[in-house]
Design a protein around this motif. Structure first.
Motif, PDB file in Angstrom:
ATOM      1  N   PRO A  78       0.812  -1.238   0.000  1.00  0.00           N
ATOM      2  CA  PRO A  78       0.000   0.000   0.000  1.00  0.00           C
ATOM      3  C   PRO A  78       0.837   1.275   0.000  1.00  0.00           C
ATOM      4  N   ALA A  79       1.977   1.267   0.710  1.00  0.00           N
ATOM      5  CA  ALA A  79       2.836   2.449   0.718  1.00  0.00           C
ATOM      6  C   ALA A  79       3.383   2.740  -0.677  1.00  0.00           C
ATOM      7  N   ILE A  80       3.783   1.701  -1.405  1.00  0.00           N
ATOM      8  CA  ILE A  80       4.284   1.909  -2.764  1.00  0.00           C
ATOM      9  C   ILE A  80       3.156   2.351  -3.691  1.00  0.00           C
ATOM     10  N   GLU A  84       3.404   5.711  -5.928  1.00  0.00           N
ATOM     11  CA  GLU A  84       3.208   5.697  -7.379  1.00  0.00           C
ATOM     12  C   GLU A  84       2.062   6.626  -7.792  1.00  0.00           C
ATOM     13  N   LEU A  85       0.967   6.607  -7.073  1.00  0.00           N
ATOM     14  CA  LEU A  85      -0.166   7.463  -7.416  1.00  0.00           C
ATOM     15  C   LEU A  85       0.173   8.935  -7.212  1.00  0.00           C
ATOM     16  N   PRO A 131      22.353   7.895   3.365  1.00  0.00           N
ATOM     17  CA  PRO A 131      23.216   8.552   2.367  1.00  0.00           C
ATOM     18  C   PRO A 131      22.907   8.114   0.936  1.00  0.00           C
ATOM     19  N   LEU A 132      21.715   8.391   0.474  1.00  0.00           N
ATOM     20  CA  LEU A 132      21.327   8.118  -0.898  1.00  0.00           C
ATOM     21  C   LEU A 132      20.682   9.367  -1.470  1.00  0.00           C
ATOM     22  N   SER A 133      21.216   9.829  -2.590  1.00  0.00           N
ATOM     23  CA  SER A 133      20.677  11.019  -3.258  1.00  0.00           C
ATOM     24  C   SER A 133      20.049  10.585  -4.572  1.00  0.00           C
ATOM     25  N   LEU A 134      18.735  10.523  -4.589  1.00  0.00           N
ATOM     26  CA  LEU A 134      17.998  10.042  -5.745  1.00  0.00           C
ATOM     27  C   LEU A 134      16.840  10.970  -6.060  1.00  0.00           C
ATOM     28  N   THR A 135      16.373  10.902  -7.297  1.00  0.00           N
ATOM     29  CA  THR A 135      15.182  11.653  -7.659  1.00  0.00           C
ATOM     30  C   THR A 135      13.943  10.940  -7.105  1.00  0.00           C
ATOM     31  N   SER A 136      12.801  11.595  -7.238  1.00  0.00           N
ATOM     32  CA  SER A 136      11.571  11.023  -6.702  1.00  0.00           C
ATOM     33  C   SER A 136      11.233   9.698  -7.380  1.00  0.00           C
ATOM     34  N   ASP A 137      11.353   9.643  -8.703  1.00  0.00           N
ATOM     35  CA  ASP A 137      11.056   8.404  -9.419  1.00  0.00           C
ATOM     36  C   ASP A 137      12.073   7.320  -9.096  1.00  0.00           C
ATOM     37  N   GLU A 138      13.335   7.685  -8.949  1.00  0.00           N
ATOM     38  CA  GLU A 138      14.365   6.702  -8.617  1.00  0.00           C
ATOM     39  C   GLU A 138      14.155   6.131  -7.220  1.00  0.00           C
ATOM     40  N   TRP A 139      13.660   6.938  -6.295  1.00  0.00           N
ATOM     41  CA  TRP A 139      13.363   6.432  -4.956  1.00  0.00           C
ATOM     42  C   TRP A 139      12.301   5.338  -5.023  1.00  0.00           C
ATOM     43  N   ILE A 140      11.265   5.565  -5.831  1.00  0.00           N
ATOM     44  CA  ILE A 140      10.201   4.574  -5.939  1.00  0.00           C
ATOM     45  C   ILE A 140      10.732   3.287  -6.541  1.00  0.00           C
ATOM     46  N   ARG A 141      11.502   3.388  -7.633  1.00  0.00           N
ATOM     47  CA  ARG A 141      12.036   2.187  -8.268  1.00  0.00           C
ATOM     48  C   ARG A 141      12.986   1.444  -7.321  1.00  0.00           C
ATOM     49  N   THR A 142      13.774   2.179  -6.559  1.00  0.00           N
ATOM     50  CA  THR A 142      14.694   1.543  -5.618  1.00  0.00           C
ATOM     51  C   THR A 142      13.951   0.788  -4.533  1.00  0.00           C
ATOM     52  N   LEU A 143      12.905   1.403  -3.987  1.00  0.00           N
ATOM     53  CA  LEU A 143      12.123   0.738  -2.948  1.00  0.00           C
ATOM     54  C   LEU A 143      11.428  -0.506  -3.494  1.00  0.00           C
ATOM     55  N   GLU A 144      10.976  -0.455  -4.737  1.00  0.00           N
ATOM     56  CA  GLU A 144      10.333  -1.626  -5.347  1.00  0.00           C
ATOM     57  C   GLU A 144      11.325  -2.762  -5.558  1.00  0.00           C
ATOM     58  N   GLN A 145      12.524  -2.429  -5.977  1.00  0.00           N
ATOM     59  CA  GLN A 145      13.525  -3.472  -6.188  1.00  0.00           C
ATOM     60  C   GLN A 145      14.032  -4.047  -4.864  1.00  0.00           C
ATOM     61  N   ILE A 146      14.166  -3.174  -3.853  1.00  0.00           N
ATOM     62  CA  ILE A 146      14.574  -3.670  -2.537  1.00  0.00           C
ATOM     63  C   ILE A 146      13.491  -4.570  -1.952  1.00  0.00           C
ATOM     64  N   LEU A 147      12.227  -4.269  -2.249  1.00  0.00           N
ATOM     65  CA  LEU A 147      11.133  -5.138  -1.799  1.00  0.00           C
ATOM     66  C   LEU A 147      11.333  -6.570  -2.275  1.00  0.00           C
ATOM     67  N   LEU A 148      11.645  -6.743  -3.545  1.00  0.00           N
ATOM     68  CA  LEU A 148      11.857  -8.087  -4.077  1.00  0.00           C
ATOM     69  C   LEU A 148      13.113  -8.731  -3.489  1.00  0.00           C
ATOM     70  N   LEU A 149      14.144  -7.911  -3.276  1.00  0.00           N
ATOM     71  CA  LEU A 149      15.370  -8.445  -2.671  1.00  0.00           C
ATOM     72  C   LEU A 149      15.119  -8.902  -1.236  1.00  0.00           C
ATOM     73  N   VAL A 150      14.338  -8.127  -0.493  1.00  0.00           N
ATOM     74  CA  VAL A 150      14.023  -8.501   0.893  1.00  0.00           C
ATOM     75  C   VAL A 150      13.170  -9.765   0.927  1.00  0.00           C
ATOM     76  N   LEU A 151      12.264  -9.932  -0.029  1.00  0.00           N
ATOM     77  CA  LEU A 151      11.463 -11.154  -0.085  1.00  0.00           C
ATOM     78  C   LEU A 151      12.352 -12.393  -0.242  1.00  0.00           C
ATOM     79  N   ILE A 199      -5.630   5.041 -15.763  1.00  0.00           N
ATOM     80  CA  ILE A 199      -6.174   3.678 -15.744  1.00  0.00           C
ATOM     81  C   ILE A 199      -5.068   2.643 -15.938  1.00  0.00           C
ATOM     82  N   LEU A 200      -4.153   2.900 -16.888  1.00  0.00           N
ATOM     83  CA  LEU A 200      -3.062   1.958 -17.124  1.00  0.00           C
ATOM     84  C   LEU A 200      -2.132   1.866 -15.919  1.00  0.00           C
ATOM     85  N   CYS A 201      -1.859   2.985 -15.279  1.00  0.00           N
ATOM     86  CA  CYS A 201      -0.985   2.958 -14.100  1.00  0.00           C
ATOM     87  C   CYS A 201      -1.602   2.136 -12.975  1.00  0.00           C
TER      88      CYS A 201
END
Length: 398
Positions: A78-80, A84-85, A131-151, A199-201
């Motif tokens: 839900p946080a992701i 994204e929205l 210590p991570l300097s990322l754009t807003s979109d990069e933060w979202i993609r990073t959190l999504e990829q870390i989610l799969l890594l943590v799983l 709708i696609l998003c």
């Protein structure tokens, strides 16, 4: 219960909690809405689940379902979604603003860090900073990829329960392949036809959330992807692992199709034929999903045929194998007779090849020879009968 099992159980759930808090923290910094911190209450169920697992199960995880992974997904997904929205609304506002001013759509994404000021005590300032300097979109993609890594890491750290070491290693390899497919699925957000379409998003986020559920299905997910690669373990008994009306193989294949491959294929075909998204990656992975679904359906048919043959063999014992071998012998002798009859004078058989009588039983219940044809009774079926094989080409076949 060993100390190592307790340590692994606590470490895995601690890893889930840390990533969940970081994701909610990022959501709060973006939206400045403190109500999102209530999502962290879901992590309290991890403590309850760990208590039940260590107390009732003796530190062993559940065989078919992993509740700790499901609770973790209930917190982070839900946080992701909200991130994204929020990012989608920002893109749409920027596009509407530039459209009104008749200017080109541009983004000025600033570099951001995660930081929290905890106040000061005796003149000493306390602050938490990642210590991570990322754009807003990069933060979202990073959190999504870390989610799969943590799983993947969380499943590795969790006590294996009733899983064997071989099954656990295969399950982790399965998770890595599945995670790679899911990560690529978010590449659709780079297309202009997608990132401005609400709708696609939402559809992509829904399919992504559905595909994550299979990580909490332990053996079923393992068998689904293991069948896909052809690494199928032979079982000693056809009914030893049957659940309900089907075996775990069937459940795994169906879940893999319904939760990942089929939704991915439908969305990618929709992007191609409805929105004309003809990128190289989209075309390639559309073909890949199509082939995977065909292979899974083929595997499903093979599993059912093998299951039926195993039941027949279990019911009739060695008579089933004898029946198959005798039928094969009859077909070989008939084909041999036909080839010899059509090829008179062949150097292989010679002109004086003879038909002799060998021992076998006809599947049609009749005994045929050169001069005799009679019906075999039930008692005769237990004895050996005669059929024709090649030795004399001069003898006619009835």
């Amino acid at each position: 219960m060993s100390c190592m099992s307790i340590f692994r159980a606590i470490t895995a759930r601690l890893l889930f909690s840390i990533h969940g808090i970081i994701t909610i923290w990022r959501l709060y910094l973006v939206t400045k809405d403190t109500r999102y911190w209530y999502l962290a209450c879901v992590l309290g169920f991890l403590l309850i689940e760990m208590t039940v697992t260590l107390g009732k199960k003796g530190g062993k995880e559940w065989k078919w379902f992993c509740p700790s992974l499901m609770i973790y997904l209930m917190c982070v997904v839900p946080a992701i979604w909200f991130l994204e929205l929020h990012e989608m609304d920002r893109r749409i506002r920027e596009k509407e603003k530039t459209t009104t001013n008749n200017t080109e759509v541009t983004y000025n994404d600033s570099i951001e860090q995660l930081s929290a000021n905890l106040g000061s005590v005796l003149g000493v300032r306390f602050e938490i900073r990642i210590p991570l300097s990322l754009t807003s979109d990069e933060w979202i993609r990073t959190l999504e990829q870390i989610l799969l890594l943590v799983l993947i890491l969380g499943r590795w750290f969790l006590p294996k329960g009733k899983l064997t070491h071989d099954q656990l290693s295969q399950l982790l390899l399965v998770y890595i392949g599945t995670a790679a497919d899911i990560i690529e699925f978010f590449e659709a957000f780079k297309e202009d036809q997608v990132k401005y379409n609400r709708i696609l998003c939402i559809t992509i986020l829904g399919i992504w959330s559905l595909s994550l559920i299979q990580f909490s299905l332990v053996l079923t997910a393992s068998r689904a992807r293991r069948d896909q690669s052809g690494l199928v373990m032979k079982r000693e008994s056809p009914d030893s692992e049957t659940i309900g009306c089907c075996s775990p193989d069937v459940y795994g294949i169906i879940i893999s199709i319904l939760m990942q491959d089929l939704p991915f294929l439908v969305l990618r075909m929709l992007l191609i034929f409805r929105y004309s998204v003809l990128s190289y990656t989209n075309m390639f992975f559309t073909s890949k999903n199509t082939i995977v679904i065909i292979l899974l359906i083929y595997r499903l048919i093979v599993v059912q045929i093998e299951k039926r043959n195993a039941k027949m063999k279990d019911k009739y014992g060695s008579a089933f194998d004898d029946y198959k071998n005798r039928g094969k012998r009859i077909m070989d002798s008939l084909s041999l007779a036909e080839s010899a009859s059509s090829g008179t004078g062949s150097s292989h058989y010679g002109s004086r090849a003879k038909l002799i009588h060998s021992v076998s039983c006809h599947s049609n219940g009749f005994l045929e020879s050169q001069n005799v044809r009679r019906t075999i009774t039930d008692s005769d079926k237990q004895r050996l009968a005669r059929t024709l094989t090649m030795e004399n080409i001069d003898t006619t076949i009835c």
